[in-house]
Design an enzyme around this catalytic site. Sequence first.
Site, PDB file in Angstrom:
ATOM      1  N   ASP A 174       0.904  -1.154   0.000  1.00  0.00           N
ATOM      2  CA  ASP A 174       0.000   0.000   0.000  1.00  0.00           C
ATOM      3  C   ASP A 174       0.937   1.195   0.000  1.00  0.00           C
ATOM      4  O   ASP A 174       1.555   1.500   1.032  1.00  0.00           O
ATOM      5  CB  ASP A 174      -0.889   0.000   1.245  1.00  0.00           C
ATOM      6  N   HIS A 175       1.081   1.826  -1.151  1.00  0.00           N
ATOM      7  CA  HIS A 175       2.177   2.799  -1.250  1.00  0.00           C
ATOM      8  C   HIS A 175       1.986   3.992  -0.319  1.00  0.00           C
ATOM      9  O   HIS A 175       2.936   4.703  -0.027  1.00  0.00           O
ATOM     10  CB  HIS A 175       2.415   3.235  -2.705  1.00  0.00           C
ATOM     11  N   HIS A 237      -5.806   2.619   1.113  1.00  0.00           N
ATOM     12  CA  HIS A 237      -4.947   3.732   1.541  1.00  0.00           C
ATOM     13  C   HIS A 237      -5.513   4.478   2.756  1.00  0.00           C
ATOM     14  O   HIS A 237      -4.817   4.742   3.726  1.00  0.00           O
ATOM     15  CB  HIS A 237      -4.758   4.752   0.411  1.00  0.00           C
TER      16      HIS A 237
END
Length: 487
Positions: A174-175, A237
């Site tokens: 999950d950047h 996110h």
Amino acid sequence: MSVISQTVEPFDLVIFGGTGDLAVRKLLPAMFHRFVDGQIPASSRILGIAREALDDDGYRALLRESLRDAGEASQLDVFLQHVGYRPLDARKSDGWADFADLMARHPDHVRVFYLSTSPELFVDICARLGDLGLNKGASRVVLEKPIGRDLASANEINDAVGRVFDESQTYRIDHYLGKETVQNLLALRFGNALFEPLWNAGHIDHVQITVAETLGVGHRGAYYDRAGALRDMLQNHMLQLLCMVAMEPPASLAPDAVRDEKLKVLRSLTPIDDSNAAQLTVRGQYRAGVAEGASVPGYPDELGDTRSGTETFVALKAEIANWRWSGVPFYLRTGKRLPERVSEIVVVFKAVPHSIFDPSNGPLEQNRLVLRLQPDEGVKLWLTIKHPGPGGLRLRHVPLDMTFAEAFGVQQRDAYERLLLDVVRGNPTLFMRRDEVEAAWRWADPILAAWAAAGDSPRPYAAGSWGPSAAVALIERDGRTWHEDNE
Ligand code: BG6
């Protein structure tokens, strides 16, 4: 300030979906930056894999464009010597044996298989890697989102991947967790004695999390229309951000210590279902308007389907049913084609219990801690002070401002740089464990089901606006407003 880079073991990074948008725009530039900073050991290899019939040189030519601005031309040529390409189709056996031979040339390397393909291919790719024995030893698999479109499909993917790779080898990326400010939240909360005593329902009035984008869905319409804002941004996110704000102090930064605490938050979220979704959620879809000074079409026109009922905006009021957060709403909103690109977490503290000031001194506003993830990462703590100089006691609400780029003179780095090297290092702290993904879907599924059952369309909003007016009403009903940085 100088950049301090830790070296990593020599590695092979294999990117499935190597010609895709994410690989070309994000992953390869991230690796190039790490190369420029001297963090890529000499024998390391980066291999793009896709179905296109390219060779090494063809792939390098394709990358040159997006890497041009990421470093100097002379460095780019050297970096590209680390990069190669193999055409492979997960559903055909051609070429896989050669690929295994290529991997076998460096048996001592850490192997990272990055699956940046559509999730339907995760299962086939993992099965191939397993058949070739490439899941053994220091091998890791990285799964890009979306991991499924609901709990059932996420379980199918996780089961299939789990037949080949252990959970300890599986990195669900999950950047947002790689963004500097998110990690700084850990430093702020647990590296200072100041905040933690106040970090609870006794002192915090509410929390806002906004992830606003100016872009529309562009050429990603085929994917996006099946997803929508809740699946694309909120289930992953934004819930991860919420967890980082709300979790109990972990005993250490050990991967499972942090992830155990996040999981408890996800499991404590109050359900939103068909009994309360109409009061607690707002869905929107953008129509034609003006974004960044230009006229832009609405979502249905961009998609070429006027019947789409997919939301490009969602706002909701979440609650966490535990002692720390009981009665503290978390307002979340995200959308495409909003007026500005801004992502921030705003922690709003309670008002002072009693004012000693005269109304003529000015309004007494609540303290806010604003953690900005983008565009300019940093932290602002809004405080009330006396306006300096003569003129009587005039109260001002001003921020203590720490914009990282200014404060430390460092260039903002993309989240993928940190996360990719964390995989090579074998550090999964900033990656989602299977049970976290499941818990997030378990909470999101009833919202999606409630929307489907209600059968109403998302509310239209003009591109370039802050979403449907109902999103403003959602928070104003509670006597609160969305944060505006009107410094
Ligand atoms: C991705 C979503 O995960 O995150 C995109 O699929 C979104 O729709 C993107 O645009 C936003 O990432 P960032 O880092 O630009 O905020």
